[in-house]
Design an enzyme around this catalytic site. Structure first.
Site, PDB file in Angstrom:
ATOM      1  N   PRO A 185      17.894  45.445  33.900  1.00 47.84           N
ATOM      2  CA  PRO A 185      17.639  46.824  33.507  1.00 47.84           C
ATOM      3  C   PRO A 185      16.251  47.293  33.962  1.00 47.84           C
ATOM      4  O   PRO A 185      15.335  46.487  34.047  1.00 47.84           O
ATOM      5  CB  PRO A 185      17.704  46.792  31.971  1.00 47.84           C
ATOM      6  N   THR A 227      15.227  48.360  36.850  1.00 48.04           N
ATOM      7  CA  THR A 227      14.765  48.055  38.196  1.00 48.04           C
ATOM      8  C   THR A 227      14.991  49.219  39.164  1.00 48.04           C
ATOM      9  O   THR A 227      14.731  49.100  40.348  1.00 48.04           O
ATOM     10  CB  THR A 227      15.462  46.797  38.754  1.00 48.04           C
ATOM     11  N   GLY A 228      15.511  50.323  38.646  1.00 43.96           N
ATOM     12  CA  GLY A 228      15.622  51.504  39.485  1.00 43.96           C
ATOM     13  C   GLY A 228      16.997  51.743  40.070  1.00 43.96           C
ATOM     14  O   GLY A 228      17.133  52.456  41.064  1.00 43.96           O
ATOM     15  N   LYS A 229      18.028  51.173  39.464  1.00 35.81           N
ATOM     16  CA  LYS A 229      19.374  51.346  40.009  1.00 35.81           C
ATOM     17  C   LYS A 229      19.820  52.802  39.916  1.00 35.81           C
ATOM     18  O   LYS A 229      20.328  53.375  40.882  1.00 35.81           O
ATOM     19  CB  LYS A 229      20.364  50.431  39.263  1.00 35.81           C
ATOM     20  N   HIS A 285       0.280  28.941  12.136  1.00 34.79           N
ATOM     21  CA  HIS A 285       1.464  28.946  13.000  1.00 34.79           C
ATOM     22  C   HIS A 285       1.079  29.325  14.439  1.00 34.79           C
ATOM     23  O   HIS A 285       1.429  28.619  15.396  1.00 34.79           O
ATOM     24  CB  HIS A 285       2.494  29.930  12.428  1.00 34.79           C
ATOM     25  N   GLU A 286       0.360  30.415  14.596  1.00 28.30           N
ATOM     26  CA  GLU A 286      -0.016  30.855  15.947  1.00 28.30           C
ATOM     27  C   GLU A 286      -0.936  29.838  16.613  1.00 28.30           C
ATOM     28  O   GLU A 286      -0.812  29.578  17.815  1.00 28.30           O
ATOM     29  CB  GLU A 286      -0.697  32.231  15.904  1.00 28.30           C
ATOM     30  N   HIS A 302       1.001  27.243  18.348  1.00 26.25           N
ATOM     31  CA  HIS A 302       1.462  27.664  19.685  1.00 26.25           C
ATOM     32  C   HIS A 302       0.335  27.500  20.702  1.00 26.25           C
ATOM     33  O   HIS A 302       0.536  26.989  21.803  1.00 26.25           O
ATOM     34  CB  HIS A 302       1.856  29.146  19.677  1.00 26.25           C
TER      35      HIS A 302
HETATM   36  P1  ADP Z   1      18.114  51.013  35.886  1.00 22.93           P
HETATM   37  O1  ADP Z   1      19.140  52.037  36.217  1.00 22.93           O
HETATM   38  O2  ADP Z   1      18.046  49.902  36.893  1.00 22.93           O
HETATM   39  O3  ADP Z   1      18.173  50.496  34.486  1.00 22.93           O
HETATM   40  P2  ADP Z   1      16.349  53.239  36.152  1.00 22.93           P
HETATM   41  O4  ADP Z   1      16.653  53.714  37.516  1.00 22.93           O
HETATM   42  O5  ADP Z   1      16.975  53.970  35.037  1.00 22.93           O
HETATM   43  O6  ADP Z   1      16.672  51.690  36.017  1.00 22.93           O
HETATM   44  O7  ADP Z   1      14.767  53.215  35.980  1.00 22.93           O
HETATM   45  C1  ADP Z   1      14.126  53.863  34.916  1.00 22.93           C
HETATM   46  C2  ADP Z   1      12.814  54.444  35.374  1.00 22.93           C
HETATM   47  O8  ADP Z   1      11.907  53.416  35.758  1.00 22.93           O
HETATM   48  C3  ADP Z   1      12.937  55.322  36.599  1.00 22.93           C
HETATM   49  O9  ADP Z   1      13.256  56.627  36.256  1.00 22.93           O
HETATM   50  C4  ADP Z   1      11.559  55.219  37.222  1.00 22.93           C
HETATM   51  O10 ADP Z   1      10.646  56.084  36.582  1.00 22.93           O
HETATM   52  C5  ADP Z   1      11.150  53.807  36.896  1.00 22.93           C
HETATM   53  N1  ADP Z   1      11.497  52.887  37.996  1.00 22.93           N
HETATM   54  C6  ADP Z   1      12.349  51.852  37.932  1.00 22.93           C
HETATM   55  N2  ADP Z   1      12.420  51.221  39.119  1.00 22.93           N
HETATM   56  C7  ADP Z   1      11.595  51.869  39.950  1.00 22.93           C
HETATM   57  C8  ADP Z   1      11.229  51.696  41.324  1.00 22.93           C
HETATM   58  N3  ADP Z   1      11.751  50.698  42.068  1.00 22.93           N
HETATM   59  N4  ADP Z   1      10.346  52.557  41.868  1.00 22.93           N
HETATM   60  C9  ADP Z   1       9.816  53.541  41.132  1.00 22.93           C
HETATM   61  N5  ADP Z   1      10.113  53.772  39.848  1.00 22.93           N
HETATM   62  C10 ADP Z   1      10.990  52.947  39.237  1.00 22.93           C
HETATM   63 ZN    ZN Z   2       5.927  31.509  16.506  1.00 25.37          ZN
END
Ligand code: ADP
Ligand code: ZN
Length: 598
Positions: free
Chosen positions: A205, A207-209, A425-426, A429
């Protein structure tokens, strides 16, 4: 996450109007039912599979209705021909053939068998109630009679072009052919290329799909129809399929255009899993989607782009040739990519002289594009709050902590005993994190409650990790269990605060055993949890997982035991100052400072 998810419009209607519409719908349903009975009584001629195939391959049929194994063909003269096709794959094929010869293919939503029996003995009043309810559902799912799939025109990255997407050069290059096609669908055919129909963008998620798909549509200057896979999930069989039909109908009108289906895994899971109505609906929805895609004229100019972060759970039928047959993987960006993404999002920000984007990129391994956009946004907000002229390092540091560790919870007061227990605890770690050889450097430790956690120890990789060795995974587990080890040895009790640590430790250990083959069981791979597995192998995996976790807990305890003095110093520091940075941590442990060591 995208902002373009279009949900059915919720319409506020007065009770009066609602009642009116319900009445109308009831009349429609009854009318439809009568028609349905009339149709049933109409002579239906049975044909065999071969005849059905011939029909499918020669155009002429008006429509095909598929109801379970039964396929009913409607001819232009009103004649009905019926064949039973038991093989699902064969049925798909025939349906596709019909679709490509312009017959309308519909997966029937109402199962007459069940419906008639229910109707025959339900009291009239009960059936009226049922119809009212179904009527409402249909009405609501139609978004009050309007299409739900709009050209997403009112959202933030609407005008996005490839200039706005960085660090994903390969995916961009792969999409360029699609853009050429959308610009001029007919020319593409003349050149003899196989026009693209479906593309699958897979990757984590953020990554800009979505951004890529939208940019592709914008670059080609064609409409972008965006819809989320989960919006097809309906309780009643058949409604999801109807939504798919409407979507493609609208797309054909707008062609050339791009249909974007976000989270296609929500509707594209493997078929035939459960017997309930929701999964029956999902199966029908998926079948309808397949038929629509097969039924495209090659040059109709509709390209379907789907995105998922779980390509492994998709029904294989989706990725067959002619459907989503091109998969483009969109990965998390590496350091260079992150710098480019930061550059895109820093365009409209004022940065301090000394603030170097490559420095931010170096300190944010594992961040997605969405995280990076968020980081700069948070930093800008912090700078504004400080009345600073420009965004500086401290704002970026603050934003990164906020994203990595969650927001500090204000007004949540722990008493001294609880703070002490959390500090111990921390510190556990930290002690283990410093002792192990393959861990990531400890960046910060804090006993200020953030999000749901009471305290946080933050380790930050120095670089992108592409390969995870066994030793690294073991060290991770030991570090996760360091908190529990300190509780056991120094508090002589256990707290529920370790629950998330344990969950993560077990998860890593289980992967080591069942996926990476790093246990005495040898190189086994369990595959997906939903696949059937024998109880024996599951038990053995469980055992091997427990062994790894137990061993690492022992190791963590040894470290804690050897470091009691240093831990005490660290705990004092935490009690006094809540949060310690890398430098302070190292000095508690009598270690040289990073700079001096470097
Ligand atoms: P996905 O569909 O992979 O979950 P999104 O396209 O919805 O991701 O990305 C959400 C936002 O994050 C985008 O609107 C943009 O602002 C930023 N973003 C994510 N990937 C990129 C990228 N490769 N270049 C520039 N901005 C990005
Ligand atoms: Zn812990």
């Amino acid at each position: 996450m995208p902002f373009s998810r279009l949900t059915p419009r919720t319409q506020k209607l007065t009770t009066l109007v609602a009642a009116g519409i319900t009445f109308l719908l009831m009349a429609l349903v009854f009318g439809g039912l009568q028609f349905f009975y009339a149709k049933r009584q109409q002579a239906v001629q049975n044909i065999n599979y071969t005849q059905l195939r011939q029909l499918a391959e020669t155009s002429g049929a008006l429509a095909v209705e598929i109801d379970g194994e039964m396929m009913t063909v409607r001819m232009p003269d009103g004649q009905l021909l019926r064949a039973v096709v038991t093989n699902a794959a064969a049925q798909q094929e025939v349906a596709a053939a019909f679709a490509s010869n312009k017959a309308q293919v519909e997966y029937q939503s109402l199962q007459p068998g069940t419906l008639t029996t229910i109707l025959s003995w339900l009291l009239p009043i009960a059936s009226v109630l049922l119809f009212v309810f179904i009527g409402w559902r249909v009405y609501a799912s139609m978004g009050g009679g309007q299409g739900n799939f709009q050209q997403a025109e009112t959202n933030t990255n609407d005008g996005a072009t490839f200039a706005d997407v960085a660090g994903v050069d390969e995916a961009r290059a792969e999409l360029s052919e699609t853009i050429d096609f959308l610009r001029d669908p007919t020319r593409f055919g003349r050149l003899g290329g196989r026009p693209p129909r479906g593309l699958l963008l897979s990757g984590p998620p953020g990554t800009g799909k979505t951004l890529l798909a939208r940019a592709a549509a914008n670059e080609a200057k064609v409409p972008f129809l965006s819809v989320s896979g989960s919006s097809f999930q309906e309780k009643f069989a058949g409604l999801g399929a109807a939504r798919v039909r409407r979507l493609f109908k609208q797309a054909r009108k707008l062609a050339p255009c791009v249909i974007f289906i976000d989270e296609i895994d929500a509707l594209g899971r493997k078929r035939g899993r459960g017997g309930d109505s929701a999964s029956a609906d999902q199966d029908q929805t998926l079948n309808q989607l397949l038929v629509e895609m097969d039924g495209f004229e090659q040059l109709s100019g509709v390209v379907v782009i789907a995105s998922t972060n779980r390509p492994d759970i998709l029904d294989q039928a989706l990725t067959r040739p002619g459907r989503f047959d091109r998969e483009i993987t969109v990965n998390l960006a590496d350091m260079r990519g992150r710098e480019q993404i930061l550059r895109v999002h820093a365009r409209n920000l004022k940065l301090e002289e000394g603030l170097d984007l490559s420095w931010i990129a170096r300190g944010t391994p594992g961040f997605s594009g969405a995280d990076l956009a968020n980081l700069l946004n948070e930093a800008a907000i912090a700078a504004t709050r400080d009345n600073s002229e420009a965004v500086g390092r401290e704002h970026v540091e603050y934003a990164r902590d906020k994203i990595l560790m969650g927001v500090e919870r204000q007004g949540f007061l722990m008493d001294e005993d609880e703070r002490f227990a959390t500090a111990v605890h921390e510190a556990g770690h930290v002690a283990v994190g410093l002792a192990v050889e393959n861990g990531d450097p400890i960046h910060k430790v804090s006993i200020l409650p953030r999000g749901r956690a009471l305290g946080v120890t933050q380790a930050l990789p120095e670089r992108d990790r592409f390969m995870k060795k066994r030793e690294y995974l073991e060290d991770q587990i030991a570090m996760l269990l360091g908190g529990r080890a300190a509780e056991l040895l120094l508090l002589e009790t256990m707290t529920a605060g370790a629950s998330n640590d344990i969950e993560r430790a077990v998860e890593i250990a289980r992967k080591m055993v069942a996926e990476f083959g790093m246990s005495p069981l040898g190189p086994i791979h369990l595959g997906r949890p939903e696949d059937p597995h024998s109880q024996t192998i599951l038990d053995r995996i469980e055992q091997a997982t427990n062994d790894i976790v137990g061993e690492q807990l022992k190791r963590a305890c040894k470290v804690v035991d050897a470091r009691r003095t240093e831990i005490a110093v660290l705990v004092d520091g935490l009690m006094e100052r809540d949060t310690l940075d890398a430098e302070e941590i190292r000095s508690s442990f009598g270690l040289k400072s990073e700079q001096a060591a470097a």
